[in-house]
Write an enzyme that holds these catalytic residues in place. Structure first.
Site, short mmCIF file in Angstrom:
data_model
loop_
_atom_site.label_atom_id
_atom_site.label_comp_id
_atom_site.label_asym_id
_atom_site.label_seq_id
_atom_site.Cartn_x
_atom_site.Cartn_y
_atom_site.Cartn_z
N SER A 37 0.83 -1.21 0.00
CA SER A 37 0.00 0.00 0.00
C SER A 37 0.86 1.26 0.00
O SER A 37 2.06 1.22 0.31
CB SER A 37 -0.92 0.03 1.22
OG SER A 37 -1.65 -1.16 1.31
N1 SAH Z 1 -0.19 -4.33 4.23
C1 SAH Z 1 0.31 -5.07 3.12
C2 SAH Z 1 -0.67 -4.99 1.98
C3 SAH Z 1 -0.91 -6.31 1.41
S1 SAH Z 1 -2.21 -6.41 0.21
C4 SAH Z 1 1.65 -4.52 2.70
O1 SAH Z 1 2.01 -3.45 3.16
O2 SAH Z 1 2.37 -5.12 1.91
C5 SAH Z 1 -3.34 -7.49 1.04
C6 SAH Z 1 -2.84 -8.86 1.37
O3 SAH Z 1 -3.94 -9.59 1.92
C7 SAH Z 1 -2.36 -9.68 0.18
O4 SAH Z 1 -1.05 -10.12 0.42
C8 SAH Z 1 -3.33 -10.85 0.13
O5 SAH Z 1 -2.74 -12.08 -0.30
C9 SAH Z 1 -3.78 -10.94 1.58
N2 SAH Z 1 -5.03 -11.66 1.81
C10 SAH Z 1 -6.18 -11.64 1.10
N3 SAH Z 1 -7.10 -12.44 1.66
C11 SAH Z 1 -6.53 -13.00 2.77
C12 SAH Z 1 -6.98 -13.89 3.79
N4 SAH Z 1 -8.20 -14.43 3.81
N5 SAH Z 1 -6.13 -14.21 4.78
C13 SAH Z 1 -4.86 -13.69 4.82
N6 SAH Z 1 -4.39 -12.83 3.89
C14 SAH Z 1 -5.21 -12.48 2.88
#
Ligand code: SAH
Length: 221
Positions: A69
């Site tokens: 993000s």
């Molecule tokens: N805060 C993170 C943003 C990651 S984007 C950063 O700074 O990098 C959101 C993430 O949520 C992705 O990696 C995706 O794979 C994960 N995600 C989506 N559904 C999920 C679930 N049910 N359980 C765990 N992770 C999940």
């Protein structure tokens, strides 16, 4: 407390300080949050091909169709929680692990769940280099939370859900706060839910766009 020079990367120090100044200009006033950004080497959490852009205030691809993000989005999220340093925090969606390390500077213990194995392994390596010691990671469907370490004083969901997953409400401590984007696949409202005994109050904070939360209490693939 300084991060080790090898992890901080001398060549990125100036860029990181400029990012912190930019966050201040964008209305981030919480000194603990600004310090966490100053201590966290974002270049370790992005692919080498985009490392030169690591300290821009923009989202970047991290592989597996996911993104890290925008720093100012993390900063507003973290400022809203106003953590005191004593909390147990659950993060759903580890992604790159960058926010996980920001949280490690703001809370006592951080538990983070990611559903995509290769992302979690890259995050684990980057978190290791950044020397955070109060972080626990788990591969799995975070819509079930992480019951073993519940309750949590704060829960942050980094992906968007059609509804608030019930297990996360159940795993929130009394007085705890849950931040979760809820709505359609394209656009959502960031909700802050506060627990008081068996009562939960909800506040809509802002319109947001997050990648989908995929799981039993989220979206189907
Ligand atoms: N805060 C993170 C943003 C990651 S984007 C950063 O700074 O990098 C959101 C993430 O949520 C992705 O990696 C995706 O794979 C994960 N995600 C989506 N559904 C999920 C679930 N049910 N359980 C765990 N992770 C999940």
């Amino acid at each position: 407390m300084d991060s080790p020079v090898s992890a901080t990367g001398r060549q990125f120090g100036g860029a990181r300080r400029r990012l912190v100044a930019e966050l201040q200009e964008k209305g981030i006033t919480d000194l603990a949050v600004l310090r966490a950004f100053d201590l966290t080497p974002r270049h370790l959490f992005v692919p080498t091909g985009v490392q030169h852009r690591a300290y821009e205030d923009s989202s970047l691809p991290i592989g597996n169709a996911q993104t890290i993000s925008q720093p100012s989005v993390h900063a507003r999220y973290l400022q809203t929680l106003s953590l005191q340093g004593t909390e147990r925090v659950l993060e759903i969606g580890t992604g790159s692990g960058y926010q996980t390390v920001l949280l490690s500077h703001l809370a006592a213990q951080v538990f983070s769940v990611e559903r995509i194995g290769p992302l979690l392994e890259r995050a684990r390596a980057a978190i290791g280099k950044s020397a955070a010691t109060n972080v626990s990671l788990q591969l799995g469907d975070g819509t079930h939370g992480w019951a073993a370490y519940a309750p949590y004083d704060a829960i942050l969901v980094s992906a968007a859900s059609p509804d608030v997953p019930q297990p996360l409400l159940d795993q929130l401590a009394d007085g705890g706060r849950l931040l979760v984007p809820v709505g359609g696949r394209e656009e959502q409202q960031l909700l802050m839910i506060t627990r008081s005994g068996t009562a939960y109050s909800r506040t809509e904070l802002a319109p947001v766009r997050f990648v989908p939360l995929v799981g039993d209490h989220g979206w189907t693939e």
